[in-house]
Scaffold this motif. Sequence first.
Motif, PDB file in Angstrom:
ATOM      1  N   UNK A 282     -49.312 -13.896 -17.556  1.00  0.00           N
ATOM      2  CA  UNK A 282     -50.152 -15.098 -17.487  1.00  0.00           C
ATOM      3  C   UNK A 282     -50.132 -15.755 -16.114  1.00  0.00           C
ATOM      4  N   UNK A 283     -49.431 -15.136 -15.162  1.00  0.00           N
ATOM      5  CA  UNK A 283     -49.362 -15.658 -13.799  1.00  0.00           C
ATOM      6  C   UNK A 283     -48.863 -17.102 -13.785  1.00  0.00           C
ATOM      7  N   UNK A 284     -47.938 -17.420 -14.707  1.00  0.00           N
ATOM      8  CA  UNK A 284     -47.355 -18.764 -14.766  1.00  0.00           C
ATOM      9  C   UNK A 284     -46.192 -18.863 -13.788  1.00  0.00           C
ATOM     10  N   UNK A 285     -45.905 -20.083 -13.375  1.00  0.00           N
ATOM     11  CA  UNK A 285     -44.735 -20.355 -12.543  1.00  0.00           C
ATOM     12  C   UNK A 285     -43.660 -20.886 -13.474  1.00  0.00           C
ATOM     13  N   UNK A 286     -42.563 -20.149 -13.598  1.00  0.00           N
ATOM     14  CA  UNK A 286     -41.628 -20.386 -14.693  1.00  0.00           C
ATOM     15  C   UNK A 286     -40.236 -20.755 -14.188  1.00  0.00           C
ATOM     16  N   UNK A 287     -39.570 -21.581 -14.983  1.00  0.00           N
ATOM     17  CA  UNK A 287     -38.175 -21.948 -14.744  1.00  0.00           C
ATOM     18  C   UNK A 287     -37.411 -21.732 -16.038  1.00  0.00           C
ATOM     19  N   UNK A 288     -36.278 -21.053 -15.954  1.00  0.00           N
ATOM     20  CA  UNK A 288     -35.425 -20.859 -17.116  1.00  0.00           C
ATOM     21  C   UNK A 288     -34.087 -21.524 -16.896  1.00  0.00           C
ATOM     22  N   UNK A 289     -33.522 -22.083 -17.967  1.00  0.00           N
ATOM     23  CA  UNK A 289     -32.203 -22.700 -17.874  1.00  0.00           C
ATOM     24  C   UNK A 289     -31.332 -22.208 -19.015  1.00  0.00           C
ATOM     25  N   UNK A 290     -30.085 -21.883 -18.687  1.00  0.00           N
ATOM     26  CA  UNK A 290     -29.110 -21.404 -19.661  1.00  0.00           C
ATOM     27  C   UNK A 290     -27.719 -21.571 -19.054  1.00  0.00           C
ATOM     28  N   UNK A 291     -26.696 -21.836 -19.890  1.00  0.00           N
ATOM     29  CA  UNK A 291     -25.338 -21.949 -19.348  1.00  0.00           C
ATOM     30  C   UNK A 291     -24.666 -20.605 -19.091  1.00  0.00           C
ATOM     31  N   UNK A 292     -25.283 -19.491 -19.510  1.00  0.00           N
ATOM     32  CA  UNK A 292     -24.637 -18.187 -19.434  1.00  0.00           C
ATOM     33  C   UNK A 292     -24.969 -17.485 -18.119  1.00  0.00           C
ATOM     34  N   UNK A 293     -23.977 -17.372 -17.250  1.00  0.00           N
ATOM     35  CA  UNK A 293     -24.195 -16.821 -15.926  1.00  0.00           C
ATOM     36  C   UNK A 293     -24.713 -15.401 -15.915  1.00  0.00           C
ATOM     37  N   UNK A 294     -24.239 -14.564 -16.834  1.00  0.00           N
ATOM     38  CA  UNK A 294     -24.677 -13.171 -16.851  1.00  0.00           C
ATOM     39  C   UNK A 294     -26.172 -13.048 -17.097  1.00  0.00           C
ATOM     40  N   UNK A 295     -26.725 -13.969 -17.856  1.00  0.00           N
ATOM     41  CA  UNK A 295     -28.156 -13.907 -18.121  1.00  0.00           C
ATOM     42  C   UNK A 295     -28.962 -14.102 -16.844  1.00  0.00           C
ATOM     43  N   UNK A 296     -28.516 -14.990 -15.992  1.00  0.00           N
ATOM     44  CA  UNK A 296     -29.257 -15.279 -14.766  1.00  0.00           C
ATOM     45  C   UNK A 296     -29.206 -14.103 -13.794  1.00  0.00           C
ATOM     46  N   UNK A 297     -28.073 -13.434 -13.741  1.00  0.00           N
ATOM     47  CA  UNK A 297     -27.972 -12.248 -12.897  1.00  0.00           C
ATOM     48  C   UNK A 297     -28.949 -11.176 -13.381  1.00  0.00           C
ATOM     49  N   UNK A 298     -29.012 -10.996 -14.685  1.00  0.00           N
ATOM     50  CA  UNK A 298     -29.923 -10.007 -15.258  1.00  0.00           C
ATOM     51  C   UNK A 298     -31.373 -10.374 -14.974  1.00  0.00           C
ATOM     52  N   UNK A 299     -31.733 -11.660 -15.155  1.00  0.00           N
ATOM     53  CA  UNK A 299     -33.115 -12.105 -14.933  1.00  0.00           C
ATOM     54  C   UNK A 299     -33.525 -11.892 -13.479  1.00  0.00           C
ATOM     55  N   UNK A 300     -32.649 -12.213 -12.543  1.00  0.00           N
ATOM     56  CA  UNK A 300     -32.985 -12.037 -11.132  1.00  0.00           C
ATOM     57  C   UNK A 300     -33.283 -10.578 -10.813  1.00  0.00           C
ATOM     58  N   UNK A 301     -32.476  -9.687 -11.378  1.00  0.00           N
ATOM     59  CA  UNK A 301     -32.693  -8.262 -11.157  1.00  0.00           C
ATOM     60  C   UNK A 301     -34.033  -7.817 -11.739  1.00  0.00           C
ATOM     61  N   UNK A 302     -34.326  -8.250 -12.969  1.00  0.00           N
ATOM     62  CA  UNK A 302     -35.572  -7.856 -13.619  1.00  0.00           C
ATOM     63  C   UNK A 302     -36.788  -8.466 -12.917  1.00  0.00           C
ATOM     64  N   UNK A 303     -36.671  -9.714 -12.448  1.00  0.00           N
ATOM     65  CA  UNK A 303     -37.795 -10.341 -11.740  1.00  0.00           C
ATOM     66  C   UNK A 303     -38.161  -9.543 -10.494  1.00  0.00           C
TER      67      UNK A 303
END
Length: 289
Positions: free
Chosen positions: A93-114
């Motif tokens: 959808x070409x949206x500009x997105x922000x995600x928030x979570x307390x779990x650090x491993x999730x953010x590492x995974x998201x950065x790699x996938x992005x």
Amino acid sequence: MSTIAEASPAAERTQPGQTNQHYDLDPEIFGLFLDPLRKYSSGLYRTEPITLAQAQVAKLHFVADLLRLTPGSRLLDVGCGWGSLILFMAREYDARVTGISPAGRQHEYIATRAAQLGVIDRVTTTVGRFEDATLPERSFDAVTMLGSIVHMPDVDLAVRRARAMLRRGGRYYVSETCFRNAAARDEFDRRAGTEFVRNSIFGWGDMRPLSELVRAVEDAGFSVDGVEDLTEDYRRTIEDWLLRVEESAAAIDELRPGMAAALTRYLEVANAGWGFTTKHYALVCRNGR
């Protein structure tokens, strides 16, 4: 550029709202029983035949439609998990997105996938609790909470914060498993199965009747545009997860011994009470002021 913010001291406190003991497990465990997007919430089973992967894509389109996303829309996903929603909305959808979570491993995974998906310029994540995080108010077109408000001790604060994030006319989507009514909560909230899921799997959680969520959004100033019953869809989703846990049990236990049995018990407990003690609803609300 995708960014990962540092966790604040407030986010590091041990408190009821933290669920890292589950979400900070090895990401590969989740890849063995979830769909390829690693979406850890209900799919949408409205066509037949349909696979788990197809049901999860259908659910993401369903959410996007309810939020009326258009290219450039700004979306905040609270409890972003493994990034299934934010990565999908950025790519599809070409949206500009922000995600928030307390779990650090999730953010590492998201950065790699992005980076792999080529959407790194549209994806930002923040490590921390939504209740404490510094986020720009009145700057989002949409806020989503898919299965995350159950982990927030103060539902009124969480909903007020969600509204504070939204511009006028912005939309709020929250889906959650709820006790069927207050009497069911009184009877089943402290049963052995409920306590196992709460304490042994997530660390903390508080299911509420739908009436409490509706009251919270109304008191916060939202206009409720619709309520969708997704109970049968979540039952089907968990059935598919159970099959995948069974098929992948050896691989799951190689990563974390005993985890396959724990996941099986958790999912069987979750699927035991649909319609009798629990329901799963999606609410879509609008910030009209």
